[in-house]
Design a protein around this motif. Structure first.
Motif, PDB file in Angstrom:
ATOM      1  N   TYR A 176      -5.136  -0.072  -6.783  1.00  0.00           N
ATOM      2  CA  TYR A 176      -6.076   0.874  -7.517  1.00  0.00           C
ATOM      3  C   TYR A 176      -7.028   1.059  -6.722  1.00  0.00           C
ATOM      4  O   TYR A 176      -8.044   2.054  -6.689  1.00  0.00           O
ATOM      5  N   SER A 177      -7.433   0.057  -5.601  1.00  0.00           N
ATOM      6  CA  SER A 177      -8.661   0.798  -4.614  1.00  0.00           C
ATOM      7  C   SER A 177      -8.512   2.219  -3.807  1.00  0.00           C
ATOM      8  O   SER A 177      -9.507   2.080  -3.303  1.00  0.00           O
ATOM      9  N   GLU A 178      -7.039   2.193  -3.674  1.00  0.00           N
ATOM     10  CA  GLU A 178      -6.566   3.057  -2.500  1.00  0.00           C
ATOM     11  C   GLU A 178      -5.871   4.536  -3.663  1.00  0.00           C
ATOM     12  O   GLU A 178      -5.277   5.092  -3.093  1.00  0.00           O
ATOM     13  N   MET A 236       1.039  -1.676   0.233  1.00  0.00           N
ATOM     14  CA  MET A 236       0.137  -0.082   0.130  1.00  0.00           C
ATOM     15  C   MET A 236       1.310   1.092   0.019  1.00  0.00           C
ATOM     16  O   MET A 236       0.392   2.076   0.402  1.00  0.00           O
ATOM     17  N   VAL A 237       1.600   0.943  -0.579  1.00  0.00           N
ATOM     18  CA  VAL A 237       2.455   2.561  -1.236  1.00  0.00           C
ATOM     19  C   VAL A 237       3.271   1.848  -2.623  1.00  0.00           C
ATOM     20  O   VAL A 237       2.901   1.396  -2.964  1.00  0.00           O
ATOM     21  N   GLU A 264      -3.618  -8.873  -8.059  1.00  0.00           N
ATOM     22  CA  GLU A 264      -4.161  -9.078  -7.069  1.00  0.00           C
ATOM     23  C   GLU A 264      -3.528  -7.819  -5.341  1.00  0.00           C
ATOM     24  O   GLU A 264      -4.190  -6.841  -5.521  1.00  0.00           O
ATOM     25  N   LEU A 265      -2.316  -7.714  -6.782  1.00  0.00           N
ATOM     26  CA  LEU A 265      -1.856  -6.021  -5.881  1.00  0.00           C
ATOM     27  C   LEU A 265      -2.220  -5.225  -6.483  1.00  0.00           C
ATOM     28  O   LEU A 265      -2.381  -3.751  -6.258  1.00  0.00           O
TER      29      LEU A 265
END
Length: 315
Positions: free
Chosen positions: A277-279, A221-222, A271-272
């Protein structure tokens, strides 16, 4: 997962997940660099090694009972390299001792794994990019040696802008609900190392070049670049005909990097990408033709790509 995300977010960790990447940037041939090509802006880099790269040392105490007399030859003589050179282990008939002193036992009282009684171990030179060593004399550029040389040619310095996070590979990341004191301690040390490296370099984000340590997909998430080799014959399935497990299986081959098959690579990358992309977080996946899993930072062509990614992260 929350723990990982908070930690990485707070310390501004910028990972590059290996294997490497293809881009338009033209990079000089490896080892052709000179001091005039040093970078003007350094983001500190932390390297992790492959499966056999960390330097594991052992110390045998009075509680150690060797299964063979010569296995206790170093008992009471302090720390020694448990695995320094593969040929030495074989040539000195030390393989049974090596297996015994490397093995772990599960202790139900603590719900964790530990060394054999009387065997103490440690990973040498944590924090240094020189904390890795190749164990096979036929591969002197393995275990980050070649990429370390390239980074130092750019002006990176061990302990200043370049760091290493070797790990005791005997301990896998624990499954949910399972303890692992070694892994927890390592996670804390890496956390401190990232913070130290960033603070030492005017709080710049850190480039953390890592390999996925398990098959549980937990996106960092970076901003992340995930690079992988493709075009190499790789085992896709293992078939035991008629349910007979007493005979050697038949291998069914497919695409991949020689270790990880392409189906698994694509599933991991997908999945990554979904999580990032969701964030609204940057994610890029690049495949490198004819790049093997083990030689990604050794072969000149793939090393060029790794270095190009590092330069882009420094821009």
């Amino acid at each position: 997962m929350a723990k990982n995300t908070v930690f990485l977010g707070l310390l501004q960790l910028l990972p590059l997940l290996l294997p490497p990447s293809l881009r338009d940037y033209l990079w000089a041939a490896p080892s052709d660099h000179d001091m005039d090509q040093q970078l003007e802006v350094y983001h500190p880099i932390i390297l992790q090694g492959g499966f056999s790269c960390s330097v594991l040392e052992a110390r045998l105490t009075d509680a150690y009972t060797p299964s063979l007399p010569h296995c206790g030859a170093l008992k009471g003589k302090g720390w020694f390299p448990l695995w320094n050179n593969t040929s030495d282990v074989v040539d000195h008939d030390y393989m049974p001792c090596f297996e015994e002193q490397m093995s772990l036992v599960f202790d139900p009282a603590i719900n964790d794994y530990r060394n054999q009684p009387g065997v103490e171990t440690r990973v040498a030179n944590f924090g240094s990019v020189y904390g890795f060593s190749y164990k096979d004399e036929s591969c002197p550029f393995c275990c980050n040696v070649k990429i370390r040389n390239e980074l130092e040619a750019l002006g990176y310095q061990d302990g200043v802008t370049l760091f290493g996070a070797p790990y005791d590979i005997r301990y896998a990341p624990p499954q949910p609900g399972q303890c692992s004191k070694v892994y927890s301690d390592y996670f804390a040390r890496v956390k401190d190392l990232v913070q130290h490296a960033s603070e030492k370099n005017a709080n710049k984000p850190v480039i953390f070049r890592v390999l996925p340590t398990n098959m549980r997909v937990e996106a960092p998430m970076v901003p992340t670049t995930y690079l992988n080799g493709v075009g190499i014959q790789t085992t896709k399935q293992v078939v035991y005909w008629d349910g007979n497990f007493d005979v050697s299986p038949e291998n069914v081959y497919g695409n991949g990097d020689g270790v990880v098959n392409w189906i698994s690579v694509l599933a991991f990358a997908k999945e990554l990408k979904r999580q990032h992309y969701s964030e609204n977080i940057f994610f890029k996946f690049v495949k490198i033709p004819n790049a093997t899993h083990g030689d990604i930072t050794i072969q000149d062509n793939s090393l060029k790509i790794v270095m190009a990614e590092i330069l882009e992260a420094n821009s």
